[in-house]
Design an enzyme around this catalytic site. Structure first.
Site, PDB file in Angstrom:
ATOM      1  N   SER A   1       1.393  71.500  84.241  1.00 60.97           N
ATOM      2  CA  SER A   1       0.624  70.519  83.482  1.00 60.97           C
ATOM      3  C   SER A   1       0.614  69.173  84.176  1.00 60.97           C
ATOM      4  CB  SER A   1       1.224  70.342  82.085  1.00 60.97           C
ATOM      5  OG  SER A   1       1.202  71.540  81.368  1.00 60.97           O
ATOM      6  N   ARG A   2      -0.373  68.379  83.820  1.00 59.60           N
ATOM      7  CA  ARG A   2      -0.327  66.971  84.166  1.00 59.60           C
ATOM      8  C   ARG A   2       0.531  66.269  83.117  1.00 59.60           C
ATOM      9  NH1 ARG A   2      -3.591  65.918  88.336  1.00 59.60           N
ATOM     10  NH2 ARG A   2      -5.455  67.186  88.680  1.00 59.60           N
ATOM     11  N   ALA A   3       0.828  64.988  83.375  1.00 61.26           N
ATOM     12  CA  ALA A   3       1.690  64.235  82.473  1.00 61.26           C
ATOM     13  C   ALA A   3       1.102  64.201  81.072  1.00 61.26           C
ATOM     14  CB  ALA A   3       1.883  62.823  82.999  1.00 61.26           C
TER      15      ALA A   3
ATOM     16  N   THR B   1       3.452  62.749  78.173  1.00 62.43           N
ATOM     17  CA  THR B   1       4.082  61.491  77.777  1.00 62.43           C
ATOM     18  C   THR B   1       4.954  60.915  78.889  1.00 62.43           C
ATOM     19  OG1 THR B   1       5.971  62.681  76.826  1.00 62.43           O
ATOM     20  CG2 THR B   1       4.116  62.211  75.363  1.00 62.43           C
ATOM     21  N   SER B   2       4.911  61.518  80.071  1.00 65.02           N
ATOM     22  CA  SER B   2       5.792  61.113  81.168  1.00 65.02           C
ATOM     23  C   SER B   2       5.007  60.389  82.266  1.00 65.02           C
ATOM     24  CB  SER B   2       6.467  62.351  81.763  1.00 65.02           C
ATOM     25  OG  SER B   2       5.508  63.156  82.434  1.00 65.02           O
TER      26      SER B   2
ATOM     27  N   THR C   1       4.277  67.961  86.908  1.00 67.24           N
ATOM     28  CA  THR C   1       4.405  68.679  88.178  1.00 67.24           C
ATOM     29  C   THR C   1       3.072  68.722  88.918  1.00 67.24           C
ATOM     30  OG1 THR C   1       6.238  70.028  87.382  1.00 67.24           O
ATOM     31  CG2 THR C   1       4.977  70.895  89.234  1.00 67.24           C
TER      32      THR C   1
ATOM     33  N   ASP D   1       5.150  65.885  71.078  1.00 66.99           N
ATOM     34  CA  ASP D   1       4.816  67.293  70.943  1.00 66.99           C
ATOM     35  C   ASP D   1       5.974  67.959  70.195  1.00 66.99           C
ATOM     36  OD1 ASP D   1       6.566  67.027  73.021  1.00 66.99           O
ATOM     37  OD2 ASP D   1       5.528  68.354  74.399  1.00 66.99           O
TER      38      ASP D   1
ATOM     39  N   SER E   1       2.777  76.309  73.676  1.00 71.29           N
ATOM     40  CA  SER E   1       2.201  75.819  74.931  1.00 71.29           C
ATOM     41  C   SER E   1       2.861  76.481  76.135  1.00 71.29           C
ATOM     42  CB  SER E   1       2.362  74.299  75.003  1.00 71.29           C
ATOM     43  OG  SER E   1       2.034  73.809  76.282  1.00 71.29           O
TER      44      SER E   1
ATOM     45  N   LYS F   1      14.128  64.368  75.965  1.00 66.00           N
ATOM     46  CA  LYS F   1      13.299  64.933  74.900  1.00 66.00           C
ATOM     47  C   LYS F   1      14.167  65.710  73.916  1.00 66.00           C
ATOM     48  CE  LYS F   1       9.237  66.559  75.887  1.00 66.00           C
ATOM     49  NZ  LYS F   1       8.145  67.417  76.407  1.00 66.00           N
TER      50      LYS F   1
END
Length: 498
Positions: A199-201, A203-204, A208, A261, A269, A293
């Protein structure tokens, strides 16, 4: 009644937005109001968009504008005549209301909801209501399984010519924890399949896929992804481009501004993407720490049980790994800075961050333990040998080349060093505020932006020694991040030196 298409050049992230003057013939005749959902047709294509009503004269009466997301989806040249209409009510409207009011949905109901979400028949505000209704403890195990199955059913699903198909996933929440490229390189170098979609960011400061994109292209379609894996045994691509779990990408779009999330959404997910990518065996890493988290061992145990139970129902073998989440991993936080850490580890550089190296080796070892070697060595021993011999680096470069070519990460032109105000010992590092700081510096939108952290927990530092270095693409973003750091100087908390 028709209007001419105009490209507005407005970034609305992934939401399609259409702009019309409030007094134009279409607005008045159709009774469209702000936030109405509208069908837009042109050039043989059809999308559903949210209306923004313009009250000034920057758009003419005979024109309708589209945001960048809408422009990409409609794929029509500027000046195309467009037709507009009211969309039919979403088939899943009753399912959405039922979930908001606390009712339990089955697989079929979730499939209707997700298909409408993918097709754009649900507005972001409706999706936000759905995400919120699924948060907390509102989904039991059977409903979580139903949601996960539905997410798999509405997307593509890959199959591979041999098994096992291995994978690794971290639930996130820990800045700089970029172990995936190293693990994929090691496992592929060992001769096993590891088709990694990332995934793309959300909340970060970096996902990756964001980090990998500074090293090689990640927006590969299914056919291209398959070619890379068949050639090299592994890949690291953006899941949103291959469409394996398109519903997840839509929900992530909504979760991102909400900045949360839930366990249920996280489980659906993660596992839907693993099953869709054809994985059979997965190591799931859960970092645990007061500002990660996952905050406590009890929470980690609960999440681990949920992940294991849903995975078992889907026929997926998982290994739940609890790791130390008290502080960042590696030195860089932000796409390019994290990529530089990855390269140093793969190259066995003398200045490679050892915590990232050892964490990646531990995870790669656990993945390899799914498939014991004939020589009797443990997965950890095999992983270390593949890294130290240079085989993992060679495989990583080969994967990058197969995905479109290896490239060196860029560097940000603006930097500021934050130094220790006094002698002391590093007592705590706030992961959440550290991530916020890196985002204010411009990450992940500006790939080279972010920060470097120069200290670890329990490390002794002297007054004036560097604690953090901020990296920004523009001086304005650097000033913004510096202001936040001045207000939260205890992001790196120093205790008295004994």
């Amino acid at each position: 009644m028709r209007l001419r298409l105009r490209r507005m050049g407005v970034d609305t992230y992934q939401e399609s937005v259409v702009y019309m003057h409030r007094n134009c013939v279409v607005c008045r005749s159709e009774g469209f109001e702000a936030q109405s959902r509208i069908v837009v047709e042109g050039n043989g294509r059809r999308i559903v968009a949210t209306l923004n009503v313009v009250t000034d004269d920057w758009i003419s009466m005979d024109s309708a504008g589209l945001s960048e997301a809408g422009w990409r989806r409609l794929n029509a040249p500027e000046g195309t005549w467009l037709r507009f209409s009211h969309p039919a009510p979403a088939e899943s409207a009753s399912d959405l209301r039922a979930k908001v009011y606390g009712q339990t949905l089955d697989v079929g109901q979730y499939e209707r909801l997700l298909r409408d979400a993918i097709a754009g028949r649900l507005a972001d505000i409706e999706l936000a209501a759905f995400v919120t209704a699924c948060a907390g403890d509102r989904l039991g195990l059977e409903e979580n399984i139903a949601l996960t199955r539905a997410m798999i059913n509405v997307g593509e699903r890959l199959q591979w010519p041999r098994t096992p198909v291995l994978d690794k996933h971290c639930v996130g929440g820990l800045p700089g924890n970029r172990t995936t490229p190293i693990v994929v390189a090691i496992v592929a170098a060992a001769g096993y399949l590891i088709p990694k979609t990332s995934s793309r960011a959300i909340t970060s400061p970096a996902g990756t896929a964001d980090t990998m994109e500074t090293l090689a292209p990640v927006e590969l379609g299914l056919a291209a992804m398959r070619r890379v894996v068949e050639r090299e045994g592994g890949c690291i691509v953006w899941g949103g481009a291959v469409g394996l779990s398109p519903a997840d990408d839509v929900l992530i779009r909504v979760e991102r501004p909400l900045d949360f999330d839930s366990d249920a959404q996280l489980t659906a997910s993660v596992l839907s993407k693993k099953v869709a990518a054809g994985a059979t065996h997965v190591v799931l890493d859960l970092p645990v720490g007061p500002t990660a988290k996952v905050r406590s061992a009890e929470t980690a145990a609960s999440l681990g049980r949920l992940l294991s139970a849903v995975a078992q129902a889907l026929g997926l073998v998982v290994d739940i790994h609890l790791s130390d989440g008290r502080q960042p991993v590696g030195r860089g936080v932000g796409p390019a800075l994290e990529a530089l850490d990855v390269l140093k580890v793969l190259r066995n550089a003398a200045d490679a961050p050892q915590d990232l190296r050892e964490r990646a080796l531990e995870l790669a070892g656990r993945v390899l333990d799914f498939v014991p070697g004939a020589d009797g060595r443990s997965g950890s021993q095999r992983a270390r040998a593949l890294l130290e011999s240079g085989a993992a680096e060679r495989k990583f470069i080969a994967i990058c080349e197969a995905q479109g070519g290896f490239r060196q990460p860029s560097a940000a032109p603006h930097r500021t060093v934050f130094a220790a105000p006094s002698d002391g010992v590093v007592a705590a590092i706030d992961n959440r505020r550290l991530s916020r700081l890196a985002k204010l510096a411009g990450a992940p939108r500006a790939p080279a932006a972010g920060l470097e952290i120069h200290v670890r927990l329990d490390q002794r530092v002297g007054a004036g020694e560097p604690l953090l270095t901020l990296h920004a693409q523009t001086s304005g973003e650097l000033a913004y991040a510096n202001e936040y750091l001045a207000q939260h100087s205890d992001i790196v908390k120093l205790g008295a030196a004994s």
